[in-house]
Design a protein around this motif. Structure first.
Motif, PDB file in Angstrom:
ATOM      1  N   SER A  38      51.755  49.694  37.824  1.00  0.00           N
ATOM      2  CA  SER A  38      51.206  48.634  38.677  1.00  0.00           C
ATOM      3  C   SER A  38      52.313  47.841  39.354  1.00  0.00           C
ATOM      4  O   SER A  38      52.227  47.541  40.550  1.00  0.00           O
ATOM      5  CB  SER A  38      50.328  47.696  37.866  1.00  0.00           C
ATOM      6  N   ILE A  39      53.339  47.524  38.608  1.00  0.00           N
ATOM      7  CA  ILE A  39      54.469  46.794  39.196  1.00  0.00           C
ATOM      8  C   ILE A  39      55.159  47.634  40.255  1.00  0.00           C
ATOM      9  O   ILE A  39      55.535  47.139  41.326  1.00  0.00           O
ATOM     10  CB  ILE A  39      55.446  46.357  38.087  1.00  0.00           C
ATOM     11  N   GLU A  40      55.301  48.923  39.968  1.00  0.00           N
ATOM     12  CA  GLU A  40      55.905  49.825  40.954  1.00  0.00           C
ATOM     13  C   GLU A  40      55.051  49.903  42.220  1.00  0.00           C
ATOM     14  O   GLU A  40      55.575  49.867  43.340  1.00  0.00           O
ATOM     15  CB  GLU A  40      56.049  51.207  40.336  1.00  0.00           C
ATOM     16  N   ALA A  41      53.723  49.980  42.056  1.00  0.00           N
ATOM     17  CA  ALA A  41      52.837  50.050  43.212  1.00  0.00           C
ATOM     18  C   ALA A  41      52.861  48.753  44.016  1.00  0.00           C
ATOM     19  O   ALA A  41      52.837  48.781  45.252  1.00  0.00           O
ATOM     20  CB  ALA A  41      51.414  50.353  42.757  1.00  0.00           C
ATOM     21  N   MET A  42      52.929  47.599  43.328  1.00  0.00           N
ATOM     22  CA  MET A  42      52.992  46.316  44.034  1.00  0.00           C
ATOM     23  C   MET A  42      54.305  46.174  44.798  1.00  0.00           C
ATOM     24  O   MET A  42      54.338  45.576  45.873  1.00  0.00           O
ATOM     25  CB  MET A  42      52.828  45.163  43.054  1.00  0.00           C
ATOM     26  N   ALA A  43      55.374  46.724  44.247  1.00  0.00           N
ATOM     27  CA  ALA A  43      56.660  46.653  44.937  1.00  0.00           C
ATOM     28  C   ALA A  43      56.655  47.541  46.176  1.00  0.00           C
ATOM     29  O   ALA A  43      57.275  47.200  47.187  1.00  0.00           O
ATOM     30  CB  ALA A  43      57.785  47.078  43.997  1.00  0.00           C
ATOM     31  N   ARG A  44      55.946  48.657  46.117  1.00  0.00           N
ATOM     32  CA  ARG A  44      55.905  49.565  47.258  1.00  0.00           C
ATOM     33  C   ARG A  44      54.955  49.080  48.349  1.00  0.00           C
ATOM     34  O   ARG A  44      55.206  49.280  49.540  1.00  0.00           O
ATOM     35  CB  ARG A  44      55.479  50.961  46.817  1.00  0.00           C
ATOM     36  N   GLN A  45      53.828  48.493  47.958  1.00  0.00           N
ATOM     37  CA  GLN A  45      52.828  48.026  48.914  1.00  0.00           C
ATOM     38  C   GLN A  45      52.352  46.628  48.544  1.00  0.00           C
ATOM     39  O   GLN A  45      51.317  46.451  47.906  1.00  0.00           O
ATOM     40  CB  GLN A  45      51.619  48.959  48.932  1.00  0.00           C
ATOM     41  N   PRO A  46      53.085  45.611  48.933  1.00  0.00           N
ATOM     42  CA  PRO A  46      52.691  44.237  48.566  1.00  0.00           C
ATOM     43  C   PRO A  46      51.347  43.820  49.155  1.00  0.00           C
ATOM     44  O   PRO A  46      50.658  42.979  48.586  1.00  0.00           O
ATOM     45  CB  PRO A  46      53.809  43.367  49.136  1.00  0.00           C
ATOM     46  N   GLU A  47      50.948  44.414  50.277  1.00  0.00           N
ATOM     47  CA  GLU A  47      49.676  44.018  50.893  1.00  0.00           C
ATOM     48  C   GLU A  47      48.472  44.503  50.085  1.00  0.00           C
ATOM     49  O   GLU A  47      47.372  43.983  50.257  1.00  0.00           O
ATOM     50  CB  GLU A  47      49.583  44.525  52.344  1.00  0.00           C
ATOM     51  N   ALA A  48      48.656  45.479  49.220  1.00  0.00           N
ATOM     52  CA  ALA A  48      47.557  45.988  48.389  1.00  0.00           C
ATOM     53  C   ALA A  48      47.537  45.325  47.006  1.00  0.00           C
ATOM     54  O   ALA A  48      46.856  45.803  46.099  1.00  0.00           O
ATOM     55  CB  ALA A  48      47.683  47.496  48.246  1.00  0.00           C
ATOM     56  N   MET A  49      48.249  44.230  46.862  1.00  0.00           N
ATOM     57  CA  MET A  49      48.397  43.584  45.559  1.00  0.00           C
ATOM     58  C   MET A  49      47.076  43.184  44.893  1.00  0.00           C
ATOM     59  O   MET A  49      46.904  43.424  43.695  1.00  0.00           O
ATOM     60  CB  MET A  49      49.303  42.373  45.702  1.00  0.00           C
ATOM     61  N   PRO A  50      46.098  42.601  45.607  1.00  0.00           N
ATOM     62  CA  PRO A  50      44.844  42.231  44.912  1.00  0.00           C
ATOM     63  C   PRO A  50      44.106  43.435  44.317  1.00  0.00           C
ATOM     64  O   PRO A  50      43.589  43.361  43.201  1.00  0.00           O
ATOM     65  CB  PRO A  50      44.003  41.562  46.004  1.00  0.00           C
ATOM     66  N   ILE A  51      44.064  44.528  45.041  1.00  0.00           N
ATOM     67  CA  ILE A  51      43.367  45.719  44.540  1.00  0.00           C
ATOM     68  C   ILE A  51      44.124  46.316  43.363  1.00  0.00           C
ATOM     69  O   ILE A  51      43.523  46.713  42.359  1.00  0.00           O
ATOM     70  CB  ILE A  51      43.217  46.753  45.676  1.00  0.00           C
ATOM     71  N   ILE A  52      45.441  46.362  43.475  1.00  0.00           N
ATOM     72  CA  ILE A  52      46.262  46.914  42.389  1.00  0.00           C
ATOM     73  C   ILE A  52      46.121  46.052  41.138  1.00  0.00           C
ATOM     74  O   ILE A  52      46.003  46.569  40.031  1.00  0.00           O
ATOM     75  CB  ILE A  52      47.733  47.029  42.831  1.00  0.00           C
ATOM     76  N   ARG A  53      46.128  44.726  41.313  1.00  0.00           N
ATOM     77  CA  ARG A  53      46.000  43.831  40.169  1.00  0.00           C
ATOM     78  C   ARG A  53      44.643  44.005  39.482  1.00  0.00           C
ATOM     79  O   ARG A  53      44.546  44.017  38.255  1.00  0.00           O
ATOM     80  CB  ARG A  53      46.182  42.379  40.606  1.00  0.00           C
ATOM     81  N   GLN A  54      43.593  44.152  40.275  1.00  0.00           N
ATOM     82  CA  GLN A  54      42.259  44.357  39.705  1.00  0.00           C
ATOM     83  C   GLN A  54      42.222  45.654  38.899  1.00  0.00           C
ATOM     84  O   GLN A  54      41.712  45.678  37.769  1.00  0.00           O
ATOM     85  CB  GLN A  54      41.234  44.413  40.830  1.00  0.00           C
ATOM     86  N   ASN A  55      42.756  46.714  39.449  1.00  0.00           N
ATOM     87  CA  ASN A  55      42.789  47.990  38.729  1.00  0.00           C
ATOM     88  C   ASN A  55      43.693  47.920  37.504  1.00  0.00           C
ATOM     89  O   ASN A  55      43.431  48.571  36.494  1.00  0.00           O
ATOM     90  CB  ASN A  55      43.233  49.115  39.652  1.00  0.00           C
ATOM     91  N   MET A  56      44.767  47.128  37.582  1.00  0.00           N
ATOM     92  CA  MET A  56      45.670  46.968  36.452  1.00  0.00           C
ATOM     93  C   MET A  56      44.942  46.323  35.270  1.00  0.00           C
ATOM     94  O   MET A  56      45.038  46.799  34.137  1.00  0.00           O
ATOM     95  CB  MET A  56      46.871  46.106  36.851  1.00  0.00           C
TER      96      MET A  56
END
Length: 78
Positions: A38-56
């Motif tokens: 999740s941290i790696e995905a947020m670093a690669r695509q900060p604009e998708a942070m809310p969706i990534i956080r929810q899935n995390m």
């Protein structure tokens, strides 16, 4: 005769603890993978942070349910 019965009771009590210890390995690894990716995905695509956080948090909850299930099962199946 009673010494062997006491020994068997002590061993069966310890087997529940060993079973939970082994059951906690999988969710521990899973939680580490969920947060790491999740941290790696947020670093690669900060604009998708809310969706990534929810899935995390969803992945974390599912891993934690497995750990709680591992805690309950030795008490159910003595």
């Amino acid at each position: 005769m009673s010494a062997s019965v006491e020994l068997a009771a002590g061993v069966s009590g310890n087997l529940g603890a060993v079973a939970y210890g082994l059951a906690a390995i999988g969710p521990g690894v899973g939680i580490g993978l969920v947060f790491g990716h999740s941290i790696e995905a947020m670093a690669r695509q900060p604009e998708a942070m809310p969706i990534i956080r929810q899935n995390m948090f969803l992945g974390f909850a599912l891993c934690e349910v497995l750990a709680l299930l591992g805690l309950v099962v030795p008490f159910i199946f003595k």
